[in-house]
Design a protein around this motif. Structure first.
Motif, short mmCIF file in Angstrom:
data_model
loop_
_atom_site.label_atom_id
_atom_site.label_comp_id
_atom_site.label_asym_id
_atom_site.label_seq_id
_atom_site.Cartn_x
_atom_site.Cartn_y
_atom_site.Cartn_z
N ASN A 213 0.81 -1.22 0.00
CA ASN A 213 0.00 0.00 0.00
C ASN A 213 0.84 1.27 0.00
O ASN A 213 0.31 2.36 -0.23
CB ASN A 213 -0.92 0.03 1.23
N ALA A 214 2.14 1.15 0.28
CA ALA A 214 3.00 2.34 0.36
C ALA A 214 3.78 2.59 -0.92
O ALA A 214 4.45 3.62 -1.05
CB ALA A 214 3.97 2.19 1.54
N LEU A 215 3.70 1.69 -1.89
CA LEU A 215 4.38 1.88 -3.16
C LEU A 215 3.89 3.15 -3.85
O LEU A 215 2.69 3.40 -3.91
CB LEU A 215 4.12 0.67 -4.07
N ASN A 216 4.82 3.98 -4.33
CA ASN A 216 4.43 5.21 -5.03
C ASN A 216 3.79 4.84 -6.37
O ASN A 216 4.46 4.40 -7.31
CB ASN A 216 5.66 6.10 -5.26
N ARG A 217 2.49 5.01 -6.45
CA ARG A 217 1.75 4.55 -7.62
C ARG A 217 2.08 5.36 -8.86
O ARG A 217 2.20 4.80 -9.97
CB ARG A 217 0.24 4.61 -7.34
N ASN A 218 2.25 6.67 -8.72
CA ASN A 218 2.56 7.51 -9.87
C ASN A 218 3.89 7.09 -10.50
O ASN A 218 4.01 6.97 -11.73
CB ASN A 218 2.61 8.98 -9.46
N THR A 219 4.89 6.88 -9.66
CA THR A 219 6.20 6.45 -10.17
C THR A 219 6.12 5.08 -10.80
O THR A 219 6.69 4.84 -11.88
CB THR A 219 7.23 6.43 -9.02
N ALA A 220 5.42 4.15 -10.13
CA ALA A 220 5.33 2.79 -10.65
C ALA A 220 4.61 2.75 -12.00
O ALA A 220 5.00 2.00 -12.89
CB ALA A 220 4.60 1.91 -9.64
N LEU A 221 3.58 3.57 -12.16
CA LEU A 221 2.85 3.61 -13.43
C LEU A 221 3.74 4.12 -14.56
O LEU A 221 3.76 3.55 -15.66
CB LEU A 221 1.61 4.48 -13.29
N ARG A 222 4.47 5.18 -14.30
CA ARG A 222 5.31 5.77 -15.34
C ARG A 222 6.47 4.85 -15.70
O ARG A 222 6.86 4.73 -16.86
CB ARG A 222 5.81 7.13 -14.90
N ASN A 223 7.03 4.16 -14.72
CA ASN A 223 8.15 3.26 -14.99
C ASN A 223 7.71 1.96 -15.67
O ASN A 223 8.52 1.29 -16.30
CB ASN A 223 8.89 2.93 -13.69
N LEU A 224 6.43 1.60 -15.53
CA LEU A 224 5.94 0.37 -16.13
C LEU A 224 6.04 0.41 -17.66
O LEU A 224 6.13 -0.63 -18.30
CB LEU A 224 4.50 0.11 -15.69
N ARG A 225 6.04 1.60 -18.23
CA ARG A 225 6.20 1.71 -19.69
C ARG A 225 7.55 1.18 -20.14
O ARG A 225 7.73 0.82 -21.31
CB ARG A 225 6.06 3.18 -20.11
N TYR A 226 8.52 1.14 -19.22
CA TYR A 226 9.86 0.65 -19.55
C TYR A 226 10.09 -0.78 -19.04
O TYR A 226 10.73 -1.58 -19.71
CB TYR A 226 10.92 1.57 -18.93
N THR A 227 9.56 -1.08 -17.84
CA THR A 227 9.81 -2.41 -17.27
C THR A 227 8.97 -3.50 -17.92
O THR A 227 9.41 -4.65 -18.02
CB THR A 227 9.54 -2.39 -15.75
N CYS A 228 7.75 -3.16 -18.36
CA CYS A 228 6.91 -4.14 -19.07
C CYS A 228 5.83 -3.38 -19.84
O CYS A 228 4.69 -3.25 -19.37
CB CYS A 228 6.27 -5.13 -18.10
N PRO A 229 6.15 -2.86 -21.02
CA PRO A 229 5.17 -2.06 -21.78
C PRO A 229 3.93 -2.85 -22.18
O PRO A 229 2.87 -2.25 -22.40
CB PRO A 229 5.97 -1.61 -23.01
N GLU A 230 4.04 -4.18 -22.27
CA GLU A 230 2.87 -4.98 -22.64
C GLU A 230 1.76 -4.88 -21.61
O GLU A 230 0.56 -4.95 -21.93
CB GLU A 230 3.27 -6.45 -22.81
N LEU A 231 2.13 -4.71 -20.33
CA LEU A 231 1.14 -4.65 -19.25
C LEU A 231 0.69 -3.24 -18.94
O LEU A 231 -0.29 -3.04 -18.21
CB LEU A 231 1.76 -5.29 -17.99
N PHE A 232 1.35 -2.25 -19.52
CA PHE A 232 1.14 -0.86 -19.12
C PHE A 232 -0.30 -0.39 -19.30
O PHE A 232 -0.89 0.20 -18.39
CB PHE A 232 2.09 0.06 -19.89
#
Length: 302
Positions: A213-232
């Motif tokens: 619940n403490a994970l920064n959601r905004n950062t995680a969403l933006r980084n997901l485009r690089y870590t796994c764009p298929e799931l973004f």
């Protein structure tokens, strides 16, 4: 036990029973503390660079057959609507309704493919992403258990099974909760081997408080485009707005604004991907050669 619900039977007879707390003001405040407000992203935490294009044809494998397979494997109670997994299995897989289950399975598959390929207006998904929140006695403390709608769990599981290899390729071997088979067992053997070496003096065990619940959601969403764009695109559709969590036996509800949402079958995979930038940075720092302090270096001679 006759229905195959072993966990429910163990909880019923008390061997694995968790006490449900009354929804007192104190319990409500504890639940609110465990669901913090959204916080801004730090520029230093954001990944940069070219973004890989995704061919939407990879989601064509999400069809009525996959939806039925996922539905048959699901179990558990229902979200805010109260419709549990067993009811969904009945309406999706039973031959009692003739051709209607096949039409419904195809409609669910179309929904899944659309959520993976198109950006949907957030207001249209409020009911889809809502969940039910149950406060259990942690003795001491409160353990919040979230239960998402079964439809979301079916669609999320279908997406995760489709992208399983992509997630493993982007997380393994550093992150073991991304679906790597036998990953936990391998980690146990590796830690045991290291611990038994004579050069090992100690092992540091770190437990992050309220990590999901403490994970920064905004950062995680933006980084997901690089870590796994298929799931973004799918995660963007289901996480770019707050999810309403309705507290059981209460008229109150709160919002999930940070981190992952309990009851989402994509939560663990997304969390594993979100930690990859941090793990890679730690790995780089561990492999960097140590530099001597400036005062300890010999002066340059020419």
């Amino acid at each position: 036990m006759l229905l195959g619900k072993v966990s429910a039977a163990l909880r019923w007879n008390g061997s694995q029973r968790s006490k449900l707390l009354d929804t007192s003001p104190t319990v409500i405040q504890e639940l609110i503390k465990k669901h913090p407000e959204s916080s801004p992203s730090l520029e230093s935490s954001l990944m940069k660079g070219p973004i890989e294009e995704v061919d939407n044809v990879i989601f064509d494998s999400i069809d009525s057959i996959r939806i039925e397979k996922v539905a048959r494997d699901l179990s558990g109670s229902g979200g805010p609507s109260g419709t549990d997994a067993e009811t969904w299995q009945h309406i999706l897989c039973s031959k009692q309704f003739k051709k209607k289950p096949e039409l419904l399975k195809e409609a669910v598959a179309v929904l899944a493919r659309k959520l993976c390929c198109q950006k949907i207006q957030p207001d249209h998904l409020k009911t889809y992403i809502a969940g039910r929140l149950i406060p259990l006695d942690k003795d001491p403390g409160v353990r919040p258990i979230g239960i998402g709608e079964v439809l979301r769990r079916i669609v999320g599981k279908a997406v995760m099974t489709t992208l399983k290899q992509d997630i493993i390729m982007n997380t393994a071997p550093m992150q073991l909760c991304g679906g790597l088979q036998g990953g936990v067992e391998a980690a146990i053997h590796a830690v045991r081997k290291i611990f038994e070496e004579e050069s090992t003096e100690a092992i540091l065990l770190v437990d992050a408080e309220n990590a999901f619940n403490a994970l920064n959601r905004n950062t995680a969403l933006r980084n997901l485009r690089y870590t796994c764009p298929e799931l973004f695109t799918y995660i963007l559709n289901t996480y770019r707005q707050e999810a309403n969590l309705f507290i059981s036996n209460s008229d109150d509800h709160l919002q999930s604004q940070e981190g992952t949402t309990q009851g989402d079958t994509c939560a663990l995979g997304w969390y594993a991907l979100s930690l990859m930038p941090l793990l890679r940075e730690v790995q780089v720092k561990q492999t960097e050669p140590e530099t001597e302090p400036e005062s300890d270096r010999e002066p340059n001679t020419y």
